[in-house]
Design a protein around this motif. Structure first.
Motif, PDB file in Angstrom:
ATOM      1  N   ALA A 158       0.641  -0.935  -0.095  1.00  0.00           N
ATOM      2  CA  ALA A 158      -0.484  -0.168   0.052  1.00  0.00           C
ATOM      3  C   ALA A 158       1.031   1.357   0.056  1.00  0.00           C
ATOM      4  O   ALA A 158       1.848   0.901  -0.034  1.00  0.00           O
ATOM      5  CB  ALA A 158      -1.104   0.104   1.139  1.00  0.00           C
ATOM      6  N   ARG A 159       0.285   2.102  -0.134  1.00  0.00           N
ATOM      7  CA  ARG A 159       0.776   4.010  -0.102  1.00  0.00           C
ATOM      8  C   ARG A 159       0.429   4.578   1.348  1.00  0.00           C
ATOM      9  O   ARG A 159      -0.592   4.483   1.585  1.00  0.00           O
ATOM     10  CB  ARG A 159       1.101   4.734  -1.108  1.00  0.00           C
ATOM     11  N   ASP A 160       1.473   4.440   1.363  1.00  0.00           N
ATOM     12  CA  ASP A 160       1.499   5.896   2.599  1.00  0.00           C
ATOM     13  C   ASP A 160       1.209   6.967   2.694  1.00  0.00           C
ATOM     14  O   ASP A 160       1.250   7.708   1.667  1.00  0.00           O
ATOM     15  CB  ASP A 160       2.599   5.767   3.425  1.00  0.00           C
ATOM     16  N   PRO A 161       1.459   7.996   4.116  1.00  0.00           N
ATOM     17  CA  PRO A 161       0.962   9.604   3.031  1.00  0.00           C
ATOM     18  C   PRO A 161       1.271  10.107   2.446  1.00  0.00           C
ATOM     19  O   PRO A 161       0.806  11.659   1.897  1.00  0.00           O
ATOM     20  CB  PRO A 161      -0.206   9.414   4.490  1.00  0.00           C
ATOM     21  N   VAL A 162       2.806   9.887   2.122  1.00  0.00           N
ATOM     22  CA  VAL A 162       3.569  10.906   1.450  1.00  0.00           C
ATOM     23  C   VAL A 162       3.820  10.427  -0.732  1.00  0.00           C
ATOM     24  O   VAL A 162       4.311  10.311  -0.702  1.00  0.00           O
ATOM     25  CB  VAL A 162       4.615  10.898   2.284  1.00  0.00           C
ATOM     26  N   GLY A 163       2.776   8.470   0.149  1.00  0.00           N
ATOM     27  CA  GLY A 163       3.000   8.116  -1.420  1.00  0.00           C
ATOM     28  C   GLY A 163       4.400   7.253  -1.676  1.00  0.00           C
ATOM     29  O   GLY A 163       4.359   6.678  -2.674  1.00  0.00           O
ATOM     30  N   ARG A 164       4.726   7.072  -0.946  1.00  0.00           N
ATOM     31  CA  ARG A 164       6.194   6.159  -0.454  1.00  0.00           C
ATOM     32  C   ARG A 164       4.963   4.308  -0.745  1.00  0.00           C
ATOM     33  O   ARG A 164       4.343   4.355   0.136  1.00  0.00           O
ATOM     34  CB  ARG A 164       6.981   5.766   0.179  1.00  0.00           C
ATOM     35  N   GLN A 165       5.580   3.340  -1.739  1.00  0.00           N
ATOM     36  CA  GLN A 165       5.431   2.075  -1.380  1.00  0.00           C
ATOM     37  C   GLN A 165       6.131   1.261  -0.301  1.00  0.00           C
ATOM     38  O   GLN A 165       6.513   1.632  -0.063  1.00  0.00           O
ATOM     39  CB  GLN A 165       5.305   1.397  -2.674  1.00  0.00           C
ATOM     40  N   VAL A 166       4.507   0.867   0.326  1.00  0.00           N
ATOM     41  CA  VAL A 166       4.738  -0.764   1.485  1.00  0.00           C
ATOM     42  C   VAL A 166       4.515  -1.192   1.208  1.00  0.00           C
ATOM     43  O   VAL A 166       3.464  -1.423   0.788  1.00  0.00           O
ATOM     44  CB  VAL A 166       4.235   0.440   2.723  1.00  0.00           C
ATOM     45  N   TRP A 167       5.568  -2.127   1.274  1.00  0.00           N
ATOM     46  CA  TRP A 167       5.454  -4.118   1.724  1.00  0.00           C
ATOM     47  C   TRP A 167       5.662  -4.240   2.749  1.00  0.00           C
ATOM     48  O   TRP A 167       7.140  -4.245   3.363  1.00  0.00           O
ATOM     49  CB  TRP A 167       6.638  -4.311   0.551  1.00  0.00           C
ATOM     50  N   LYS A 168       4.909  -4.990   3.696  1.00  0.00           N
ATOM     51  CA  LYS A 168       4.753  -5.927   4.480  1.00  0.00           C
ATOM     52  C   LYS A 168       4.572  -7.118   4.874  1.00  0.00           C
ATOM     53  O   LYS A 168       3.642  -7.565   3.760  1.00  0.00           O
ATOM     54  CB  LYS A 168       4.086  -5.383   5.642  1.00  0.00           C
ATOM     55  N   LYS A 225      -1.718   2.874   5.192  1.00  0.00           N
ATOM     56  CA  LYS A 225      -2.827   4.701   4.119  1.00  0.00           C
ATOM     57  C   LYS A 225      -2.572   5.738   5.505  1.00  0.00           C
ATOM     58  O   LYS A 225      -2.585   7.008   5.112  1.00  0.00           O
ATOM     59  CB  LYS A 225      -3.740   4.189   3.697  1.00  0.00           C
ATOM     60  N   ALA A 226      -2.656   5.342   6.555  1.00  0.00           N
ATOM     61  CA  ALA A 226      -2.961   6.303   7.468  1.00  0.00           C
ATOM     62  C   ALA A 226      -0.947   6.701   8.585  1.00  0.00           C
ATOM     63  O   ALA A 226      -1.523   7.681   9.249  1.00  0.00           O
ATOM     64  CB  ALA A 226      -3.335   5.722   8.736  1.00  0.00           C
ATOM     65  N   GLY A 227      -0.148   6.162   7.489  1.00  0.00           N
ATOM     66  CA  GLY A 227       1.390   6.672   8.350  1.00  0.00           C
ATOM     67  C   GLY A 227       1.385   5.853   9.474  1.00  0.00           C
ATOM     68  O   GLY A 227       2.089   6.259   9.982  1.00  0.00           O
ATOM     69  N   GLU A 228       1.167   4.367   9.766  1.00  0.00           N
ATOM     70  CA  GLU A 228       1.493   4.379  11.150  1.00  0.00           C
ATOM     71  C   GLU A 228       2.208   3.044  10.904  1.00  0.00           C
ATOM     72  O   GLU A 228       2.504   2.924   9.402  1.00  0.00           O
ATOM     73  CB  GLU A 228      -0.012   3.018  11.316  1.00  0.00           C
ATOM     74  N   THR A 229       3.164   3.894  11.432  1.00  0.00           N
ATOM     75  CA  THR A 229       4.206   1.929  11.489  1.00  0.00           C
ATOM     76  C   THR A 229       4.020   0.420  11.838  1.00  0.00           C
ATOM     77  O   THR A 229       4.600  -0.567  11.343  1.00  0.00           O
ATOM     78  CB  THR A 229       6.025   2.607  12.246  1.00  0.00           C
ATOM     79  N   ASP A 230       3.822   0.822  12.625  1.00  0.00           N
ATOM     80  CA  ASP A 230       3.155  -1.033  13.329  1.00  0.00           C
ATOM     81  C   ASP A 230       1.699  -1.039  12.683  1.00  0.00           C
ATOM     82  O   ASP A 230       1.020  -0.923  12.623  1.00  0.00           O
ATOM     83  CB  ASP A 230       3.120  -0.493  14.478  1.00  0.00           C
TER      84      ASP A 230
END
Length: 418
Positions: free
Chosen positions: A59-69, A94-99
């Protein structure tokens, strides 16, 4: 008997559809496979060439960076559970959470700074630092003092991992304002060791200490040059007679040129037939060893009262050595208000006086207990007992002449061999 109500029996692969079927029949290939679930946004099955499978989300975080987990493994998790977790994880990214996934079990309380610092003392300082030979570092007492005096009052309850660069910088600024830049740098050095030691427990941990935090410049830049001149020596010597034990301590420190800690720790048992044998501490590179003291120093020492059950020449309270240096210095300054000086300046003054009396530099270095560098220090194992004794006699003789106002009339130094 199999419990069908618990859903323990998986469906046969031919009956599976869509993503469930893809998960069940997935096999490793020469390339890494990413198989998306069309029914769940962001959920994918990843299969490596070595056959390792995992459920992951993207998914993409609030700044548009693609995040794989990664969220789980097919062997331990059903597709239904993966879809449930994926919905939560994608929303949190999408909400910017790290956990990205809420813990099912409550987290243990984070370790505080004091807990980690005490473990550092136990496992690093007490065990000998880098050597880990079981002999506590000589700096243990100072490390514990710094932590107790300057750090614990501010940080003891803080979560250790919350102490970042800005927190350390704020502490340094506070110490500079209230305790001076040199003390701030000493505390910083201790903290740097602690933070670096902690790295072994967390591969992601980065020490918050950086070189720019130093406040007093390099050691060479701040090296002291202060020595007491003849007028100051006379003024301080006269004032010493009015401040009791500390005054006697100052006189002996000047006449021997030894470090403050060595003179303060002088015991009656260390002096025999006029010879002071300075005990070597664990990890100590070198000290002055055995010194035959001049009569002027011995007279001052023998004039000290012997406290019952206290082994020290300069006795403090109970069975301890004298240690009220700050109070003693204030009392002395009130009687002899000369420009600022510290006790270590007496050691530099003694070295300078020996040079003035004609003592060879290599002999005065040995009398002071300095490390002799280079080949000479490595191969010359002579004790220089007589030479050091003669150097201290020359120092005492010059001090006596200075006290009489005859400091310019210097008698040339005669070595023990001459």
């Amino acid at each position: 008997m199999l419990d069908r109500r618990a859903g323990a029996m998986p469906k046969p692969t031919p009956l599976l559809k869509g993503f469930e079927r893809e998960v069940a029949k997935a096999k490793p290939t020469a390339k890494r496979q990413v198989i998306f679930d069309e029914a769940t946004t962001g959920l994918a099955l990843i299969v490596t060439p070595k056959g390792k499978s995992s459920f992951s989300i993207v998914a993409r975080d609030p700044v548009g960076r693609q995040v794989w987990k990664q969220i789980g493994q097919p062997s331990l998790m059903t597709v239904a559970k993966a879809r449930e977790l994926a919905a939560v994880a994608v929303a949190r990214v999408k909400a910017g959470e790290t956990d990205i996934l809420p813990d099912e079990a409550p987290k243990a309380a984070p370790e505080t700074f004091k807990v980690v610092a005490e473990r550092f003392v136990k496992r690093w300082v007490d065990k000998g630092g880098k050597k880990q030979d079981g002999v506590p570092l000589r700096s243990k007492r100072e490390i514990e003092r710094q932590l107790a005096t300057y750090v614990y009052p501010r940080w003891q309850s803080k979560p250790f991992l919350s102490i970042r660069r800005g927190v350390v910088t704020a502490l340094m600024d506070d110490l500079v304002d209230n305790n001076g830049p040199v003390q701030a740098d000493r505390v910083l050095a201790t903290l740097a060791k602690l933070f670096n030691w902690y790295r072994q427990y967390d591969e992601h941990y980065v020490s918050p200490v950086i070189p720019e935090m130093k406040r007093s410049g390099s050691h060479r830049d701040r090296a002291r040059t202060r020595i007491l001149n003849d007028d100051e020596i006379r003024s301080v010597w006269a004032a010493c007679d009015k401040v009791g034990t500390f005054g006697a301590f100052v006189k002996v420190a000047l006449l021997t040129g030894q470090r403050r800690a060595k003179v303060a720790a002088m015991r009656w048992a260390d002096i025999e037939d006029g010879v002071w044998t300075i005990p070597a501490e664990a990890r100590e590179k070198v000290n002055a060893g055995a010194l035959r003291l001049p009569k002027l120093a011995l007279d001052i020492i023998n004039a000290q009262p012997r406290a019952k059950e206290n082994p020290f020449v300069f006795a403090g309270r109970g069975k301890k050595a004298f240690h009220s240096f700050s109070d003693g210095k204030e009392d002395l300054h009130a009687v002899a208000p000369i420009p600022p000086w510290v006790i270590h300046d007496l050691r530099r003054t003694a070295k300078s006086l020996m040079a003035r009396a004609g003592v060879r530099p290599d002999i005065s270095e040995r009398a002071l207990g300095h490390v002799i560098p280079g080949v000479e220090g490595t191969y010359d194992r002579h004790a220089y007992f007589e030479e050091k004794a003669a150097a201290l006699e020359a120092l005492a003789a010059l001090v006596e002449r200075v006290l009489k106002g005859e400091g310019d009339n210097v008698i040339p130094f005669k070595s023990a061999a001459s």
